[in-house]
Design an enzyme around this catalytic site. Sequence first.
Site, short mmCIF file in Angstrom:
data_model
loop_
_atom_site.label_atom_id
_atom_site.label_comp_id
_atom_site.label_asym_id
_atom_site.label_seq_id
_atom_site.Cartn_x
_atom_site.Cartn_y
_atom_site.Cartn_z
N GLU A 198 9.27 43.64 61.04
CA GLU A 198 10.52 44.39 60.81
C GLU A 198 10.54 45.50 61.85
O GLU A 198 11.33 45.46 62.79
CB GLU A 198 10.55 44.96 59.38
CG GLU A 198 11.78 45.82 59.07
CD GLU A 198 11.74 46.46 57.67
OE1 GLU A 198 10.64 46.53 57.07
OE2 GLU A 198 12.81 46.92 57.20
N HIS B 191 14.78 37.96 49.41
CA HIS B 191 14.22 39.22 49.89
C HIS B 191 15.11 40.36 49.44
O HIS B 191 16.09 40.71 50.10
CB HIS B 191 14.09 39.19 51.42
CG HIS B 191 13.52 40.43 52.04
ND1 HIS B 191 13.02 40.46 53.32
CD2 HIS B 191 13.37 41.69 51.55
CE1 HIS B 191 12.60 41.68 53.61
NE2 HIS B 191 12.81 42.46 52.54
N ASP C 216 17.88 42.97 51.06
CA ASP C 216 16.79 43.95 51.14
C ASP C 216 16.94 45.05 50.08
O ASP C 216 16.30 44.98 49.04
CB ASP C 216 16.70 44.54 52.56
CG ASP C 216 15.30 45.02 52.93
OD1 ASP C 216 14.38 44.85 52.12
OD2 ASP C 216 15.13 45.55 54.04
N ASP C 217 17.75 46.05 50.36
CA ASP C 217 17.97 47.16 49.42
C ASP C 217 19.48 47.41 49.32
O ASP C 217 20.02 48.32 49.94
CB ASP C 217 17.26 48.41 49.94
CG ASP C 217 15.76 48.19 50.05
OD1 ASP C 217 15.08 48.23 49.02
OD2 ASP C 217 15.29 47.93 51.18
N HIS D 222 14.52 44.19 47.05
CA HIS D 222 13.65 45.06 46.26
C HIS D 222 14.48 45.57 45.09
O HIS D 222 15.52 46.20 45.30
CB HIS D 222 13.17 46.23 47.12
CG HIS D 222 12.49 45.79 48.38
ND1 HIS D 222 11.12 45.77 48.52
CD2 HIS D 222 12.99 45.33 49.56
CE1 HIS D 222 10.80 45.33 49.72
NE2 HIS D 222 11.91 45.04 50.38
N HIS E 296 6.08 41.46 54.28
CA HIS E 296 6.94 42.03 55.32
C HIS E 296 6.13 42.08 56.61
O HIS E 296 5.00 42.61 56.63
CB HIS E 296 7.36 43.45 54.97
CG HIS E 296 8.42 43.56 53.92
ND1 HIS E 296 8.32 42.97 52.69
CD2 HIS E 296 9.62 44.21 53.93
CE1 HIS E 296 9.41 43.25 51.99
NE2 HIS E 296 10.22 44.00 52.71
N1 ADE Z 1 10.68 48.68 50.64
C1 ADE Z 1 11.98 48.60 50.35
N2 ADE Z 1 12.66 48.16 51.42
C2 ADE Z 1 11.77 47.94 52.40
C3 ADE Z 1 11.84 47.48 53.73
N3 ADE Z 1 13.00 47.14 54.29
N4 ADE Z 1 10.72 47.41 54.45
C4 ADE Z 1 9.57 47.75 53.90
N5 ADE Z 1 9.44 48.19 52.66
C5 ADE Z 1 10.53 48.28 51.90
ZN ZN Z 2 12.24 44.41 52.30
#
Ligand code: ADE
Ligand code: ZN
Length: 321
Positions: free
Chosen positions: A197, A14, A275-276, A16, A194
Amino acid sequence: MPLDLNAMPKAELHMHLEGALEPELMFKLARRNGIELPFPDVDSLRSAYSFGNLQAFLNLFFQGAEVLRTEDDFYDLTRAYVAKCRDQNVTHVEPFFDPQTHTGRGVPMAAVIRGITRALAEAHEDWGLSYGLILCFLRHLSEDAAQHALDAALPFRDHFVGVGLDSSESGFPPSKFRNVFARARDLGLHAVAHAGEEGPPSYVWEALDELGVVRVDHGVRAMEDRSLVQRLQREQMPLTVCPLSNVRLKVYDSMAQHPVLDMLEQGLKVTVNSDDPAYFGGYLTENFAALREGLGMSDEQAVRLAENSFDAALPGLAVNR
Ligand code: ADE
Ligand code: ZN
């Protein structure tokens, strides 16, 4: 000697790719493409990385992605991420990309997908990284728009193995995308989404029952629904949990409050993910380190989480573990 979390082999399921855009590369690509960023320098951009919720983050995330224009930009972005993977002994990855974020600005689908897969294929050749790419639909847009994105990606069908669902969660339930997910599954693509969250447990039920997902991204709010937890346990449904992200986006006030280890001990198939990473303070090793630091994760728990990450890989991929 405690276990070396960086050297421990692990998979990331997971993340992006657009979220791996470090400020330094953002400025470099902005210069290369003649784009003016609304921040004078890297430090002031980084200091804006303080988010009250998911939407506040997404606003900056989409703005940052605007520097990505050419195939080489997507290649450079992906190359930087896989270099991190090599440094951190991440031997298998299943990254997300958001084509609509780019095609909506006139960037050709071919540039996005070719740039990403060139870097992934090189890492496979050079040092054995295994991978499967996942195309995510933006849930704040319509299902029709998702269908168009899938159409546009089909000439590159052999470059990706699954579809996902991301962007603003609250108010955009998975069921809105049941038709496009059904079509994707008919095409042999795996489905993930997703859910849970920021959104309620009902979104996790919908992802399972209406989208046919084989994995739930985040899923932490499933813990509010006892019968959902029982189902996830029974089915050993993988949950791709993102600890640093959840704290940065205020899903939890601090790492000490994060339920990931409780989830693990309750027999849920949880994995750890970044995640990011450019926005949330670290890549996979930093996420594991934060669990040791903030939650007292044991070495045995770390190993189980890493094993889960390989076990939860999409079916049909040759996983390097
Ligand atoms: N796009 C990038 N990161 C995300 C996240 N944590 N939740 C939803 N969309 C995303
Ligand atoms: Zn994500």
